[in-house]
Design a protein around this motif. Sequence first.
Motif: not given
Length: 772
Positions: A258-283
Amino acid sequence: MSWSTVLLLIQAGILISNHVGAVDVCNKLKVNNCQECIQSGPACAWCKKVNFTKAGEQDSARCDTIEVLVSRNCSNADIIHPRSRISKQKQIPLDDNTQLTPRDIYLQLRPGETQEFQVKFRRAEGYPVDLYYLMDLSYSMVDDLQNVKKLGSELIKALNSITKSARIGFGSFVDKTVLPFVSTHPENLKHPCPEKKENVVCHPPFSFKHILTLTPDGKRFEEEVGKQEISGNLDAPEGGLDAMMQVAVCGDKIGWRNVTRLLVYATDDGFHIAGDGKLAAILTPNDGKCHLEDNMYSESNQFDYPSVGQLAQKLSENNIQAVFAVTSKMVNTYTALKDLIPKSVVGVLSQDSNNVVQLITDAYQNLSSEVILNHGSTPEFLEILYDSFCADGKTVDQPEGRCNNVKIKEEISFNVKVKAVKCQPGQSFVIRPLGFTDSLTVSVSTICDCECNDSPQPGECSSNGRAVCGICSCNEGHVGKNCECRTGGKTSQELEQSCRKDNNSAVCSGLGDCICGQCYCHQNLEDPTKVVSGQYCECNNYQCELSGGKICGGEGFCKCSQCICNPGFEGTACQCRRSTRNCLNQRESLCSGRGKCNCNICECKSGYLLPFCELCPGCPSQCQRFSPCVECLIAQETGNSLNCSSSCIGVTPTRTVKIEEETFCREKDSNNCWMQYVIKEEDGVDMYSITYSEKIECPEAPNVNTIVGGTIAGVIAIGLLCLILWKIVVEVNDRKAYRRFEQETAKSKWNQVGNPLFQPSTTTVTNPLFQG
């Protein structure tokens, strides 16, 4: 004016001046008791004084603004006007461990009235920090992984320089292990990297892997991260939002304090969002729950990616601040994402991540210096606004409190305004500065009942009941405003209903009092000539129509709101002398029998015109209506014994040889013969005179022989004509063809020159015995 009245007005003024956001209008429609009154609006007050209302006056008169009630001699002690208030709050002094005060507050809100309270915040020095490093392990991050393996000690050292207690953890992600995100060929699942290098070990792909629970041991961070190897996938966007969601909701397994919480997200590319799962029939939409089994996201291929809004909500609920450490080419993408996720920041990551420690340090300073006071989702019956008092200025009436560039140990404050829009059971909500652990719990209850604290008075309510907030609550067997009536088996509502002319009318027409089920009409003491009467006080002698400024024109008297005219006068206000001279037509018929004469002017039936109701231009034509009647009359003239009375009702017939009128009816009878007749409307209703001609015009029968013979002759003639035309055309074409043949023959010439291909033969004889 007496001193007591002045004192009451002053006290009322004090009450009004203390009213936050008060309005001076009380909407008291359909108010029957004190509870309904105070729920009608914050300006409404209730007078509980016994016998405050006059005879016949409704109890809704007890509900009004304080000024009106005081002007009607209701003392301040008898006025019920509850106010929104802070009933209790828990204040805690601000220090290095407490950054927000108060911690608990209890509000009692009257619907429609705003209650304010103050919240203070002071940024503490060296506040503990938990940092979770979430890294993209797709193949493009191969160089970055080598540098991250070495930064554990440096990262702990940097964090300890700005906080008293720091812990770090590590996790990694690639993408969902289904097509088209990852190649599912068995060989590619073993080695998903696009090309093999001698010193690169490529592990099978995965969605999210929790590697190291938060720990203060930088060496252990380096050891665990040092065991990790790169992986790969097919498309450019990664499954980072899946990983962030699990880090946010799996607090016990990640090890968040229960202190200050930091989430460092390191990447060099974009991200999938809701709806992209349909491409793999994940509904199935992402459920926002923890699914870590053996530190692996086990339901990755069953749930779609989370939406940005869903992720922002979970990060806010779990008080996690996001630091997006991305390469320069992705800065614009993650800046747009940052705008949708409160308390997040974007930093530019070098190509090999060698600046990550400085990036995290700068991000922490930026996040800590921004204070956003927020209450999350608002209960539907509350409206919450903030005034922010910052070092660089003030903002008012915002959906959240916000101050930027807040320095360590600098104190700022927020004014929180809470208003309930309707009555609701008690609820609570939490206000917290995003990214900090301190929070304020606000408990809210609504004031929707009256506390009148009535003390019984001798003789009140006719000694047959007791007063509750000024309204008598009668004992069994008694009803009435003062419990003065015995019910006789009827309720007070039934007794009151007997004083109404119908369901939509007022009690005693609003001109009397209903006492024990009987109307007693009000009388005008100042003008005894004005009398109200009737079973329901529905009649009076002064509310009749005026003419010339006088009731009933001075030529009659008013009775039950209608004029009774003197002989020789008529009209709704007795304004006309009785006469019919202007209503008689040339035949001395009153309005032609199709109207009535009122004030010497005809009032005609619908469709008929003034002045004598003779003409009806909009009425349908009568020609077709009386066609059967005329046919029957003509048939009688030829000797048929027919009874035409049923088809000629109200008709006076007249036979003539020739119709001379310009306008007449021309209709066919049942034998298709034309009849001619004239219809005139007589005085009265449905009275007509018909003048008809006994001569009818019947069409002659057709000559069948002529029609058939003519038709056959015509067909034969057309056939012969077509045959002759065809013969002529053929003959002309043949002659043209023959002439063309002769011309071609005349032009032909026979050429007798030898064939250029012909060669004469040559014979050679040799004696084989000749030795020459």
